[in-house]
Motif scaffolding. Structure first.
Motif, PDB file in Angstrom:
ATOM      1  N   SER A   4       0.816  -1.210   0.000  1.00  0.00           N
ATOM      2  CA  SER A   4       0.000   0.000   0.000  1.00  0.00           C
ATOM      3  C   SER A   4       0.854   1.266   0.000  1.00  0.00           C
ATOM      4  O   SER A   4       0.374   2.333  -0.383  1.00  0.00           O
ATOM      5  CB  SER A   4      -0.949   0.002   1.195  1.00  0.00           C
ATOM      6  OG  SER A   4      -0.219   0.083   2.400  1.00  0.00           O
ATOM      7  N   GLN A   5       2.100   1.182   0.401  1.00  0.00           N
ATOM      8  CA  GLN A   5       2.987   2.339   0.443  1.00  0.00           C
ATOM      9  C   GLN A   5       3.726   2.577  -0.877  1.00  0.00           C
ATOM     10  O   GLN A   5       4.470   3.539  -1.002  1.00  0.00           O
ATOM     11  CB  GLN A   5       4.012   2.179   1.573  1.00  0.00           C
ATOM     12  CG  GLN A   5       3.401   2.066   2.943  1.00  0.00           C
ATOM     13  CD  GLN A   5       2.615   3.312   3.319  1.00  0.00           C
ATOM     14  OE1 GLN A   5       3.015   4.425   3.023  1.00  0.00           O
ATOM     15  NE2 GLN A   5       1.468   3.111   3.968  1.00  0.00           N
ATOM     16  N   LEU A   6       3.510   1.702  -1.850  1.00  0.00           N
ATOM     17  CA  LEU A   6       4.196   1.839  -3.134  1.00  0.00           C
ATOM     18  C   LEU A   6       3.644   3.013  -3.925  1.00  0.00           C
ATOM     19  O   LEU A   6       2.455   3.312  -3.877  1.00  0.00           O
ATOM     20  CB  LEU A   6       4.035   0.573  -3.973  1.00  0.00           C
ATOM     21  CG  LEU A   6       4.828  -0.647  -3.575  1.00  0.00           C
ATOM     22  CD1 LEU A   6       4.521  -1.802  -4.503  1.00  0.00           C
ATOM     23  CD2 LEU A   6       6.306  -0.355  -3.591  1.00  0.00           C
ATOM     24  N   SER A   7       4.499   3.634  -4.707  1.00  0.00           N
ATOM     25  CA  SER A   7       4.049   4.691  -5.607  1.00  0.00           C
ATOM     26  C   SER A   7       3.270   4.062  -6.757  1.00  0.00           C
ATOM     27  O   SER A   7       3.364   2.856  -7.017  1.00  0.00           O
ATOM     28  CB  SER A   7       5.251   5.466  -6.150  1.00  0.00           C
ATOM     29  OG  SER A   7       6.004   4.636  -7.023  1.00  0.00           O
ATOM     30  N   GLN A   8       2.517   4.890  -7.449  1.00  0.00           N
ATOM     31  CA  GLN A   8       1.741   4.413  -8.594  1.00  0.00           C
ATOM     32  C   GLN A   8       2.663   3.813  -9.660  1.00  0.00           C
ATOM     33  O   GLN A   8       2.356   2.794 -10.253  1.00  0.00           O
ATOM     34  CB  GLN A   8       0.929   5.574  -9.194  1.00  0.00           C
ATOM     35  CG  GLN A   8      -0.042   5.169 -10.253  1.00  0.00           C
ATOM     36  CD  GLN A   8      -1.237   4.408  -9.696  1.00  0.00           C
ATOM     37  OE1 GLN A   8      -1.446   4.328  -8.505  1.00  0.00           O
ATOM     38  NE2 GLN A   8      -2.014   3.835 -10.587  1.00  0.00           N
ATOM     39  N   GLY A   9       3.816   4.449  -9.887  1.00  0.00           N
ATOM     40  CA  GLY A   9       4.770   3.949 -10.866  1.00  0.00           C
ATOM     41  C   GLY A   9       5.302   2.571 -10.522  1.00  0.00           C
ATOM     42  O   GLY A   9       5.430   1.707 -11.392  1.00  0.00           O
ATOM     43  N   GLN A  73      10.613  -2.930  -0.406  1.00  0.00           N
ATOM     44  CA  GLN A  73      11.570  -3.061   0.688  1.00  0.00           C
ATOM     45  C   GLN A  73      12.325  -1.760   0.957  1.00  0.00           C
ATOM     46  O   GLN A  73      13.307  -1.762   1.692  1.00  0.00           O
ATOM     47  CB  GLN A  73      12.553  -4.182   0.370  1.00  0.00           C
ATOM     48  CG  GLN A  73      11.873  -5.509   0.179  1.00  0.00           C
ATOM     49  CD  GLN A  73      12.821  -6.585  -0.329  1.00  0.00           C
ATOM     50  OE1 GLN A  73      13.965  -6.318  -0.676  1.00  0.00           O
ATOM     51  NE2 GLN A  73      12.329  -7.804  -0.378  1.00  0.00           N
ATOM     52  N   ASN A  74      11.877  -0.685   0.296  1.00  0.00           N
ATOM     53  CA  ASN A  74      12.521   0.626   0.435  1.00  0.00           C
ATOM     54  C   ASN A  74      14.018   0.549   0.150  1.00  0.00           C
ATOM     55  O   ASN A  74      14.840   1.123   0.871  1.00  0.00           O
ATOM     56  CB  ASN A  74      12.279   1.234   1.821  1.00  0.00           C
ATOM     57  CG  ASN A  74      10.840   1.600   2.034  1.00  0.00           C
ATOM     58  OD1 ASN A  74      10.160   2.016   1.093  1.00  0.00           O
ATOM     59  ND2 ASN A  74      10.367   1.428   3.254  1.00  0.00           N
ATOM     60  N   ARG A  75      14.371  -0.183  -0.894  1.00  0.00           N
ATOM     61  CA  ARG A  75      15.760  -0.338  -1.290  1.00  0.00           C
ATOM     62  C   ARG A  75      15.918   0.206  -2.700  1.00  0.00           C
ATOM     63  O   ARG A  75      14.976   0.302  -3.457  1.00  0.00           O
ATOM     64  CB  ARG A  75      16.176  -1.803  -1.251  1.00  0.00           C
ATOM     65  CG  ARG A  75      16.000  -2.425   0.135  1.00  0.00           C
ATOM     66  CD  ARG A  75      16.374  -3.855   0.133  1.00  0.00           C
ATOM     67  NE  ARG A  75      17.831  -3.944   0.247  1.00  0.00           N
ATOM     68  CZ  ARG A  75      18.495  -5.063   0.099  1.00  0.00           C
ATOM     69  NH1 ARG A  75      17.875  -6.173  -0.182  1.00  0.00           N
ATOM     70  NH2 ARG A  75      19.799  -5.077   0.213  1.00  0.00           N
ATOM     71  N   SER A  76      17.141   0.516  -3.049  1.00  0.00           N
ATOM     72  CA  SER A  76      17.441   0.933  -4.414  1.00  0.00           C
ATOM     73  C   SER A  76      18.745   0.283  -4.839  1.00  0.00           C
ATOM     74  O   SER A  76      19.605  -0.021  -4.019  1.00  0.00           O
ATOM     75  CB  SER A  76      17.532   2.454  -4.519  1.00  0.00           C
ATOM     76  OG  SER A  76      18.581   2.933  -3.717  1.00  0.00           O
ATOM     77  N   ALA A  77      18.869   0.078  -6.122  1.00  0.00           N
ATOM     78  CA  ALA A  77      20.072  -0.548  -6.659  1.00  0.00           C
ATOM     79  C   ALA A  77      21.070   0.525  -7.075  1.00  0.00           C
ATOM     80  O   ALA A  77      20.689   1.639  -7.429  1.00  0.00           O
ATOM     81  CB  ALA A  77      19.720  -1.420  -7.851  1.00  0.00           C
ATOM     82  N   ALA A  78      22.330   0.174  -7.043  1.00  0.00           N
ATOM     83  CA  ALA A  78      23.379   1.090  -7.496  1.00  0.00           C
ATOM     84  C   ALA A  78      23.482   0.958  -9.013  1.00  0.00           C
ATOM     85  O   ALA A  78      24.271   0.184  -9.539  1.00  0.00           O
ATOM     86  CB  ALA A  78      24.695   0.756  -6.824  1.00  0.00           C
TER      87      ALA A  78
END
Length: 143
Positions: A4-9, A73-78
């Motif tokens: 539910s916390q995800l952005s529309q994109g 998971q509120n993570r991002s890749a490098a």
């Protein structure tokens, strides 16, 4: 993992990526032949019909799904480019390739009377999903 916390994109990216992956196993083309009273028909999915386009579609689907999963998971890749731009580029390329295959049916050079190659629903599902990945990339780039 809170979806539910995800952005529309991110939601569209995950859904479109999953739909693109599923569409690759659906029938994309049907070949039917009729000679001297005998007829035969066979359908092929993206994996069976394409030699390179299927790999681009697979990478696009996996990248879209990965972006959505990492967002949960509120993570991002490098990555050297932001995920939104990556999805926009991959989704755009996939969309162009599928549109090309909508307009130009891969018939293997068959130009014989009684042989017909037709488009099936999986092709159009794949087109919508590829465009969805590109749209999700646009939304993510604007965030």
């Amino acid at each position: 993992m809170d979806v539910s916390q995800l952005s529309q994109g991110a939601k569209i990216a995950g859904g479109a990526g999953l739909l693109l992956l599923i569409s690759m196993f659906l029938p994309w083309y049907d070949v039917s032949a009729s000679f001297a009273g005998f007829s035969a028909s066979n359908s092929g999915n993206a994996w069976e019909v394409f030699g390179f386009i299927d790999l681009v579609l697979f990478v696009t689907a996996v990248a879209a799904i990965a972006v959505a999963v990492m967002a949960t998971q509120n993570r991002s890749a490098a990555l050297p480019v932001p995920p939104g731009q990556l999805l926009l580029a991959l989704g755009g390329l996939a969309t162009v390739l599928v549109v090309f295959r909508v307009l130009s049916v891969p018939d293997g050079g068959i130009d014989v009377d009684g042989v017909d190659v037709s488009r099936k629903f999986g092709l159009f599902v794949g087109l919508i999903a590829a465009a969805g990945v590109a749209y999700a990339g646009k939304l993510l780039s604007d965030e």
